[in-house]
Enzyme design. Structure first.
Site, PDB file in Angstrom:
ATOM      1  N   ASP A 104       0.937  -1.663  -0.087  1.00 31.61           N
ATOM      2  CA  ASP A 104       0.202   0.519  -0.084  1.00 31.61           C
ATOM      3  C   ASP A 104       0.858   1.043   0.165  1.00 31.61           C
ATOM      4  OD1 ASP A 104      -1.812   2.000   1.073  1.00 31.61           O
ATOM      5  OD2 ASP A 104      -3.485   0.403   0.680  1.00 31.61           O
TER       6      ASP A 104
ATOM      7  N   THR B  26     -11.217   3.199   2.733  1.00 28.71           N
ATOM      8  CA  THR B  26     -11.369   2.238   4.536  1.00 28.71           C
ATOM      9  C   THR B  26     -10.959   2.813   5.571  1.00 28.71           C
ATOM     10  OG1 THR B  26     -11.097  -0.173   3.444  1.00 28.71           O
ATOM     11  CG2 THR B  26     -10.752  -0.506   4.897  1.00 28.71           C
ATOM     12  N   SER B  27     -10.057   3.955   4.645  1.00 27.82           N
ATOM     13  CA  SER B  27      -9.867   4.486   6.521  1.00 27.82           C
ATOM     14  C   SER B  27     -10.671   5.970   6.819  1.00 27.82           C
ATOM     15  CB  SER B  27      -8.797   5.309   6.149  1.00 27.82           C
ATOM     16  OG  SER B  27      -7.404   4.495   5.918  1.00 27.82           O
TER      17      SER B  27
ATOM     18  N   HIS C  82     -18.283  11.723  -1.422  1.00 25.19           N
ATOM     19  CA  HIS C  82     -20.214  11.687  -0.690  1.00 25.19           C
ATOM     20  C   HIS C  82     -19.747  12.037   0.394  1.00 25.19           C
ATOM     21  CE1 HIS C  82     -22.703   9.604   1.462  1.00 25.19           C
ATOM     22  NE2 HIS C  82     -21.898   8.768   2.413  1.00 25.19           N
TER      23      HIS C  82
ATOM     24  N   TYR D 159     -28.529   8.683   5.565  1.00 31.13           N
ATOM     25  CA  TYR D 159     -28.072   7.579   6.907  1.00 31.13           C
ATOM     26  C   TYR D 159     -27.902   7.675   7.897  1.00 31.13           C
ATOM     27  CZ  TYR D 159     -22.824   6.490   5.486  1.00 31.13           C
ATOM     28  OH  TYR D 159     -21.743   7.508   4.984  1.00 31.13           O
TER      29      TYR D 159
ATOM     30  N   TRP E 247     -17.539  -2.160  -1.451  1.00 29.85           N
ATOM     31  CA  TRP E 247     -17.769  -1.493  -0.400  1.00 29.85           C
ATOM     32  C   TRP E 247     -16.841  -2.045   0.764  1.00 29.85           C
ATOM     33  CZ3 TRP E 247     -22.133   2.554  -1.077  1.00 29.85           C
ATOM     34  CH2 TRP E 247     -21.661   3.433  -1.809  1.00 29.85           C
TER      35      TRP E 247
ATOM     36  N   TYR F 262     -28.148 -26.758 -29.373  1.00 28.02           N
ATOM     37  CA  TYR F 262     -27.798 -26.257 -28.368  1.00 28.02           C
ATOM     38  C   TYR F 262     -26.657 -26.749 -26.874  1.00 28.02           C
ATOM     39  CZ  TYR F 262     -30.120 -24.103 -24.471  1.00 28.02           C
ATOM     40  OH  TYR F 262     -30.055 -23.333 -22.543  1.00 28.02           O
TER      41      TYR F 262
ATOM     42  N   ASP G 231     -24.916 -21.192 -21.784  1.00 30.37           N
ATOM     43  CA  ASP G 231     -25.453 -21.797 -22.708  1.00 30.37           C
ATOM     44  C   ASP G 231     -25.851 -21.468 -24.432  1.00 30.37           C
ATOM     45  OD1 ASP G 231     -27.676 -19.800 -21.924  1.00 30.37           O
ATOM     46  OD2 ASP G 231     -29.106 -21.209 -22.427  1.00 30.37           O
TER      47      ASP G 231
ATOM     48  N   THR H 233     -25.821 -21.526 -28.813  1.00 27.74           N
ATOM     49  CA  THR H 233     -26.322 -22.397 -29.521  1.00 27.74           C
ATOM     50  C   THR H 233     -25.332 -22.181 -30.166  1.00 27.74           C
ATOM     51  OG1 THR H 233     -28.620 -21.399 -28.973  1.00 27.74           O
ATOM     52  CG2 THR H 233     -28.433 -22.062 -31.967  1.00 27.74           C
TER      53      THR H 233
ATOM     54  N   GLY I 158     -24.543 -18.426 -30.782  1.00 23.34           N
ATOM     55  CA  GLY I 158     -25.145 -17.467 -30.377  1.00 23.34           C
ATOM     56  C   GLY I 158     -24.821 -17.181 -28.482  1.00 23.34           C
TER      57      GLY I 158
ATOM     58  N   LEU J  67     -32.801 -15.394 -39.668  1.00 21.19           N
ATOM     59  CA  LEU J  67     -32.274 -14.293 -40.667  1.00 21.19           C
ATOM     60  C   LEU J  67     -31.071 -13.713 -40.774  1.00 21.19           C
ATOM     61  CD1 LEU J  67     -35.570 -14.096 -42.123  1.00 21.19           C
ATOM     62  CD2 LEU J  67     -33.754 -16.241 -42.581  1.00 21.19           C
TER      63      LEU J  67
END
Length: 821
Positions: free
Chosen positions: A34, A45-46, A225, A259, A359, A537, A550, A552, A564, A650
């Site tokens: 760091d 965080t601090s 913030h 908050y 967060w 498939y 999944d 195609t 696909g 198509l």
């Protein structure tokens, strides 16, 4: 064998958690760097206030938070708490918010957050006596929420990880990342190069700067913030010890973007009500002189921005009238285009990973998942909503990240509908048919930057002819948002005549070269070595048998396949798995091509009228593809349908797209052709029993419980996940994805609602729609495997329970006569 050499950049709450999670799994060559001093490094965080509200619309984020709570509860530093489980209270001051709190309580039940309850105003005030009862209509109380002492958690984690062999180095700024032949090799600091096999950036808002060192775009915006602390509040004097800090639940007043938490006899107030304040990293000071009152991530408090929030705070908490704001700061945090974390490996430099925009609430959960990825190759929690590769290229541009990050800041506490599209930026990606769609009055929603018609106002005329049995009942105001009864008419015309669907946003990949067949054979559950023209498939699994995606897959030639796929995560995975010898080329051809789905009982009449090629059932069979000419345009036609009707997808080059649309539209008038949107499409696919990856199933689910065992070729071996599948298919199922019909025939749920059997929460809704063909609302729900057709369940929709019954699938065309006509 010794564990890899891991360097973690960032010793905040994420980096320290990751070191802890790696070392507990036996990896002992872990170095954490760091640029700031340890343990108070000066990052987010601090100064984090530490409020942990677990419940979220995202299953993954809620599970991350649940794990964070459990982990932090077990930590302390010399007897001092790391997590104070006070409970969390979110209050409502208007009916819309109160309804949303009921919805949120449903998420808590869906995702396993225990004992969440919506309380009346008196019960709320009993829990939090500072709140003015006359100002609120009720509140959501979650007793397992609480306060995390983030800086203290870091100390506890550093101590624990160090005991297991990790090394933490403060005041060690990373100035570069060494890599050779596409593989990370070390981290450059002023003190020298630290060799590394794996580097994980947990730098928070510094993440984009670290990513630039390997040429990786990190879609993250640093924003300030506001957080303020009051002077002494008389009602709090003598209530809290200096050690405990707080005794009342953490409090959210989302109607005013606020908050609150206690700091002894003072209150801390966080506000998102102010203007977005983007932060240029170049303007942040670097210093080793870091304290709880001064650090690079704490910018000067702008009192004018906070003034309206202070007035709103005094309305909710009248005792604040006797005090004032004594101190505050504008703290830097990370925001992304969709508000989620960004986790994943660089596409260019193997071994360079990021875990950013995380967060405190989700920190331990994200770190555990990243450790599982590194050590085990998979996370037990699906990360598709957190994977950095979920974003399209245009969504990683600085302008896009800035605009959407700021908008997410503004909307962070807003009541948002699950279908609610962003208003800007729009029209980033449009199909060649866009002009015609606008002429038809398309109502567009947005996904991945694509404009996607949800319905067409031009089809309003069909409502006059719509048979009564196809008419859907009125919806409640919430379910009626972003919906139109026109969808019923579009579904009706698809089932009875023919409709054109814009399938251009479907991700299309071309996988080619002498090694293409071997690659796809190794990565999928289906047989790939079929004749040219075959369409399959199939599934891609992870090593534990979870459904990665999944696909195609159409074999266009001996060495060329069109896939696909589901999105950019698939592209990234295929490119990583491709051999390094150049024998496979993977191209994303989505932007240069387009697709129209022509579906309905008269689809053959329409396409045959425009082509000399034979579209008869005998010549052009189901799940086959071939090159054809339609209206003089070269087309790759695939006979398949996601809505369960006769028809073709198509495909052609984008420059021919508008001509193809016009030709089909013009010829189709004699067959009552319409353009239809995604609202009808979703209804039709659920009726037909078709799943949607990411909504209905993820890596957390295997093919057998998801109802996709047919996509696993029983004669195939040696594909990714094969060994796990051999074990899974021998074990009894514990849960299944099932279709339910709503008993009252009119209540439409939207997804994520909890499901109950005999009053006990046992599962959750994945996707839902009104089934226009069958005349009742439908939903896919994960339930215990014992829930066979006929089982009665209840679904919690806001503050009421809706009765539903498990039904056999598919509800439409179970013998496949229509689709194979």
């Amino acid at each position: 064998m010794r564990s890899p050499r891991v360097v973690i950049i960032g010793a905040g709450i994420v980096g320290a958690n990751l070191a802890d999670e790696l070392t507990v799994r036996g990896w002992d060559r872990v170095t954490v760097l760091d640029q700031g001093p340890l343990p108070l490094t000066g990052g987010s965080t601090s100064h984090a206030p530490g409020l942990v509200f677990q419940t979220n619309a995202s299953k993954a984020l809620t599970e991350f938070a649940r794990y964070t709570v459990e982990k932090f509860k077990g930590l302390d530093v010399d007897g001092q708490w790391c997590f104070n489980q006070l409970g969390g209270l979110e209050v409502a001051t208007n009916p819309e918010r109160l309804a949303d709190l009921h919805r949120k309580q449903g998420w808590a039940a869906s995702w396993g957050v225990a004992d969440a309850a919506v309380l009346d105003p008196k019960e709320c005030v009993k829990l939090h006596p500072l709140v003015d009862e006359s100002q609120i209509l009720g509140g959501l109380y979650v007793p397992t929420d609480g306060l995390a002492k983030a800086s203290r958690v870091v100390v506890a984690l550093i101590r624990r990880a160090t005991q297991r062999g990790a090394e933490f180095r403060g005041s060690s700024k990373v100035t570069g990342i060494e890599h050779r032949a596409g593989q990370v090799t070390g981290v450059i600091t002023p003190h020298g190069v630290i060799p590394a096999d794996i580097v994980v950036s947990c730098g928070g808002f510094w993440g984009p700067a670290i990513g630039e060192m390997v040429g990786m775009q990190v879609p993250l915006l640093p924003l300030a913030h506001q957080y303020a602390k009051t002077g002494q509040v008389p009602e709090l004097v003598g209530r809290n010890s200096e050690l405990a800090e707080a005794s009342m639940p953490i409090l959210r007043h989302q109607d005013q973007d606020l908050y609150f938490r206690e700091h002894g006899d003072r209150l801390g107030i966080g506000s998102y009500a102010h203007r977005p304040m983007p932060v240029d990293l170049r303007d942040l000071t670097e210093s080793d002189e870091i304290s709880v009152a001064a650090m690079p991530s704490m910018l000067p408090f702008t009192e004018d921005d906070f003034a309206p929030s202070w007035e709103a705070s005094k309305l909710l908490i009248p005792s604040l009238e006797s005090t004032k704001v004594e101190e505050g700061f504008n703290g830097v945090f990370s925001f992304t285009p969709d508000g989620g974390p960004v986790v994943g490996e660089s596409p260019e430099v193997a071994g360079f990973w990021i875990a950013e925009a995380v967060w405190v609430t989700h920190s331990a959960g994200v770190a555990r998942s990243v450790a599982q990825l590194l050590v085990d190759g998979r996370s037990e929690i699906s990360l598709h909503g957190c994977d950095v590769h979920r974003f399209e290229e245009i969504q990683t541009s600085p302008d896009y990240v800035s605009e959407t990050g700021q908008q997410n800041f503004v909307e962070i506490y807003d009541v948002l509908h699950p279908l609610q599209p962003r208003t800007s930026p729009r029209n980033l990606r449009v199909s060649p048919f866009h002009a015609r769609q606008e002429e038809l009055g398309a109502f567009f929603l947005e996904s991945g930057g694509w404009e996607r018609p949800h319905w067409y106002e031009a089809n309003t005329r069909l409502l006059d002819d719509l048979p009564s049995e196809w008419t859907s009942p009125p919806r409640d105001p919430w379910a009626a948002q972003f919906f139109s009864p026109i969808a019923a008419a579009e579904a009706w015309r698809t089932r009875t005549s023919v409709a054109m669907y814009d399938m251009t946003p479907l991700r299309r990949l071309e996988v080619s070269g002498p090694g293409a067949l071997a690659l796809l054979t190794r990565l999928t559950t289906g047989k790939m070595d079929k004749s040219v023209g075959a369409v399959t498939y199939t599934l891609m699994l992870d090593g534990s048998g979870g459904i990665r995606s999944d696909l195609t897959v159409a074999r266009l030639s001996e060495t060329t396949f069109q896939l696909g796929a589901n999105g950019n995560i698939d592209v990234d995975y295929l490119r990583r798995e491709a051999p390094a010898d150049g024998s496979v080329q993977i191209r994303d051809v989505t932007g240069g091509t387009c697709c129209i789905g022509v579906w309905g009982p008269r689809a053959r009449d329409l396409v045959q009228a425009l082509s000399a090629d034979d579209f008869s059932g005998e010549t052009f069979k189901y799940f086959r593809s071939k090159k054809v000419w339609i209206a003089g345009i070269p087309i790759t036609a695939m006979r398949l349908s996601y809505v369960g009707e006769l028809g073709w997808e198509l495909y052609t080059s984008a420059e021919y797209g508008l001509r193809l649309w016009d030709a089909l539209w013009g010829e189709g008038q004699q067959y009552d052709v319409i353009a239809a949107g995604r609202a009808a499409f979703n209804s039709l696919r659920i009726e037909k029993g078709y799943r949607a990856w990411g909504s209905d199933m993820t890596t957390e689910h295997n093919p057998y419980e998801a109802g996709l065992s047919f996509a696993v070729n029983a004669n195939k071996q040696d594909y990714v996940g094969y060994d796990a599948i051999q074990r899974i298919k021998q074990e009894p199922l514990e849960r299944r994805l099932v279709c339910v019909a709503i008993d009252d025939g009119q209540s439409v749920v939207l997804g994520h609602e909890p499901a109950f059997i005999d009053g006990t929460p046992v599962g959750y809704v994945t996707s839902a729609a009104f089934g226009h063909t069958v005349g009742t609302p439908l939903a896919y729900v994960w339930l215990p495997a014992s829930a066979a057709p006929g089982t009665n369940i209840e679904i919690q929709y806001f503050d009421r329970r809706i009765a539903a019954t498990v039904v056999a699938e598919p509800l439409v065309d179970p013998d496949m006569k229509r689709i194979k006509a």
